[in-house]
Design a protein around this motif. Structure first.
Motif, mmCIF file in Angstrom:
data_model
loop_
_atom_site.group_PDB
_atom_site.id
_atom_site.type_symbol
_atom_site.label_atom_id
_atom_site.label_comp_id
_atom_site.label_asym_id
_atom_site.label_seq_id
_atom_site.Cartn_x
_atom_site.Cartn_y
_atom_site.Cartn_z
ATOM 1 N N GLN A 20 0.849 -1.175 0.000
ATOM 2 C CA GLN A 20 0.000 0.000 0.000
ATOM 3 C C GLN A 20 0.891 1.233 0.000
ATOM 4 O OE1 GLN A 20 -1.799 -0.949 3.750
ATOM 5 N NE2 GLN A 20 -3.653 -1.739 2.792
ATOM 6 N N TRP A 21 0.446 2.286 -0.663
ATOM 7 C CA TRP A 21 1.231 3.513 -0.682
ATOM 8 C C TRP A 21 1.289 4.120 0.714
ATOM 9 C CZ3 TRP A 21 4.286 4.296 -4.543
ATOM 10 C CH2 TRP A 21 3.941 3.869 -5.817
ATOM 11 N N ALA A 22 2.479 4.249 1.264
ATOM 12 C CA ALA A 22 2.696 4.937 2.536
ATOM 13 C C ALA A 22 3.029 6.402 2.254
ATOM 14 C CB ALA A 22 3.825 4.281 3.316
ATOM 15 N N ILE A 23 3.745 6.641 1.166
ATOM 16 C CA ILE A 23 4.062 7.986 0.676
ATOM 17 C C ILE A 23 3.722 7.972 -0.809
ATOM 18 C CG2 ILE A 23 5.870 9.705 0.312
ATOM 19 C CD1 ILE A 23 7.377 8.409 2.700
ATOM 20 N N PRO A 24 2.736 8.753 -1.221
ATOM 21 C CA PRO A 24 2.295 8.732 -2.623
ATOM 22 C C PRO A 24 3.424 9.064 -3.604
ATOM 23 C CG PRO A 24 0.757 9.975 -1.264
ATOM 24 C CD PRO A 24 1.961 9.688 -0.416
ATOM 25 N N PRO A 25 3.351 8.552 -4.818
ATOM 26 C CA PRO A 25 4.409 8.792 -5.817
ATOM 27 C C PRO A 25 4.363 10.220 -6.356
ATOM 28 C CG PRO A 25 2.641 7.495 -6.773
ATOM 29 C CD PRO A 25 2.317 7.656 -5.321
ATOM 30 N N ARG A 26 5.290 11.047 -5.858
ATOM 31 C CA ARG A 26 5.374 12.434 -6.311
ATOM 32 C C ARG A 26 6.811 12.889 -6.542
ATOM 33 N NH1 ARG A 26 3.754 13.002 -0.805
ATOM 34 N NH2 ARG A 26 5.378 13.950 0.458
ATOM 35 N N PHE A 27 7.749 11.978 -6.372
ATOM 36 C CA PHE A 27 9.166 12.325 -6.497
ATOM 37 C C PHE A 27 9.727 11.881 -7.843
ATOM 38 C CE2 PHE A 27 8.216 11.552 -2.004
ATOM 39 C CZ PHE A 27 8.483 12.812 -1.501
ATOM 40 N N GLU A 28 10.743 12.595 -8.319
ATOM 41 C CA GLU A 28 11.415 12.250 -9.579
ATOM 42 C C GLU A 28 12.322 11.037 -9.407
ATOM 43 O OE1 GLU A 28 13.403 15.885 -10.606
ATOM 44 O OE2 GLU A 28 11.533 17.005 -10.444
ATOM 45 N N ASP A 29 12.804 10.829 -8.190
ATOM 46 C CA ASP A 29 13.668 9.689 -7.865
ATOM 47 C C ASP A 29 13.641 9.528 -6.355
ATOM 48 O OD1 ASP A 29 15.441 7.584 -8.103
ATOM 49 O OD2 ASP A 29 16.974 8.719 -9.181
ATOM 50 N N ALA A 30 14.008 8.367 -5.852
ATOM 51 C CA ALA A 30 14.015 8.122 -4.412
ATOM 52 C C ALA A 30 14.930 6.956 -4.083
ATOM 53 C CB ALA A 30 12.598 7.843 -3.910
ATOM 54 N N ARG A 31 15.451 6.969 -2.884
ATOM 55 C CA ARG A 31 16.333 5.919 -2.378
ATOM 56 C C ARG A 31 15.731 5.295 -1.121
ATOM 57 N NH1 ARG A 31 17.868 6.704 -6.846
ATOM 58 N NH2 ARG A 31 19.878 7.467 -7.485
ATOM 59 N N GLU A 32 16.353 4.229 -0.618
ATOM 60 C CA GLU A 32 15.872 3.530 0.563
ATOM 61 C C GLU A 32 16.045 4.392 1.819
ATOM 62 O OE1 GLU A 32 18.032 1.966 -1.594
ATOM 63 O OE2 GLU A 32 16.670 0.511 -2.482
ATOM 64 N N PHE A 33 15.230 4.095 2.826
ATOM 65 C CA PHE A 33 15.338 4.777 4.117
ATOM 66 C C PHE A 33 16.540 4.270 4.886
ATOM 67 C CE2 PHE A 33 11.102 6.262 3.396
ATOM 68 C CZ PHE A 33 11.053 7.452 4.106
ATOM 69 N N GLN A 34 17.152 5.197 5.612
ATOM 70 C CA GLN A 34 18.282 4.876 6.485
ATOM 71 C C GLN A 34 18.238 5.889 7.626
ATOM 72 O OE1 GLN A 34 22.073 4.973 4.523
ATOM 73 N NE2 GLN A 34 23.125 4.073 6.257
ATOM 74 N N ASP A 35 18.222 5.406 8.842
ATOM 75 C CA ASP A 35 18.148 6.266 10.024
ATOM 76 C C ASP A 35 16.942 7.202 9.979
ATOM 77 O OD1 ASP A 35 20.510 5.164 11.120
ATOM 78 O OD2 ASP A 35 21.738 6.522 9.924
ATOM 79 N N GLY A 36 15.801 6.692 9.486
ATOM 80 C CA GLY A 36 14.570 7.464 9.487
ATOM 81 C C GLY A 36 14.415 8.475 8.372
ATOM 82 N N ARG A 37 15.382 8.525 7.444
ATOM 83 C CA ARG A 37 15.312 9.466 6.319
ATOM 84 C C ARG A 37 15.628 8.748 5.019
ATOM 85 N NH1 ARG A 37 19.075 14.493 7.252
ATOM 86 N NH2 ARG A 37 20.580 12.918 6.718
ATOM 87 N N ALA A 38 15.094 9.305 3.924
ATOM 88 C CA ALA A 38 15.400 8.777 2.590
ATOM 89 C C ALA A 38 15.702 9.952 1.669
ATOM 90 C CB ALA A 38 14.221 7.981 2.040
ATOM 91 N N ALA A 39 16.666 9.777 0.795
ATOM 92 C CA ALA A 39 16.959 10.795 -0.213
ATOM 93 C C ALA A 39 15.868 10.737 -1.275
ATOM 94 C CB ALA A 39 18.333 10.544 -0.841
ATOM 95 N N ALA A 40 15.390 11.911 -1.687
ATOM 96 C CA ALA A 40 14.361 12.001 -2.714
ATOM 97 C C ALA A 40 14.634 13.231 -3.573
ATOM 98 C CB ALA A 40 12.980 12.086 -2.082
ATOM 99 N N LYS A 41 14.248 13.145 -4.833
ATOM 100 C CA LYS A 41 14.470 14.242 -5.776
ATOM 101 C C LYS A 41 13.121 14.820 -6.193
ATOM 102 C CE LYS A 41 16.834 15.174 -10.151
ATOM 103 N NZ LYS A 41 17.568 14.541 -11.259
ATOM 104 N N GLN A 42 12.996 16.130 -6.047
ATOM 105 C CA GLN A 42 11.765 16.812 -6.439
ATOM 106 C C GLN A 42 12.134 18.200 -6.964
ATOM 107 O OE1 GLN A 42 8.856 17.590 -3.308
ATOM 108 N NE2 GLN A 42 7.251 16.945 -4.702
ATOM 109 N N GLY A 43 11.545 18.579 -8.085
ATOM 110 C CA GLY A 43 11.865 19.875 -8.678
ATOM 111 C C GLY A 43 13.308 19.968 -9.115
ATOM 112 N N GLY A 44 13.899 18.816 -9.462
ATOM 113 C CA GLY A 44 15.288 18.788 -9.910
ATOM 114 C C GLY A 44 16.310 18.860 -8.789
ATOM 115 N N LYS A 45 15.852 18.875 -7.532
ATOM 116 C CA LYS A 45 16.763 18.988 -6.390
ATOM 117 C C LYS A 45 16.611 17.790 -5.464
ATOM 118 C CE LYS A 45 16.681 23.990 -6.451
ATOM 119 N NZ LYS A 45 16.405 25.215 -5.708
#
Length: 82
Positions: free
Chosen positions: A46-71
């Protein structure tokens, strides 16, 4: 392990729900939707965070890298920028 196999099987179906599936980490997995956007699913697929990012990585220490708006930045498990 079985869940990962079932997700990969979903990608191989005639109408794939996901384009790409990352590894589960901290209960969530980054997934590229058919739209091309990335979000995160839980272990029930099930979607926990809806798909709105250009790219995304796995969670580590409660955070995940994500790309939005080219950043790139970091999000928490609710999908909020940190």
């Amino acid at each position: 392990m079985v869940l990962s196999v079932s997700l990969l099987g979903a990608c191989a179906s005639p109408s794939p729900q996901y384009r790409q599936v990352g590894k589960f980490s901290e209960g969530l997995a980054p997934v590229q939707a058919a739209s091309g956007r990335w979000g995160f699913i839980n272990q029930r697929q099930q979607w926990a965070i809806p798909p709105r990012f250009e790219d995304a990585r796995e969670f580590q220490d409660g955070r995940a890298a994500a790309k939005q708006g080219g950043k790139w930045g970091f999000i928490n498990k609710q999908g909020q920028w940190q």
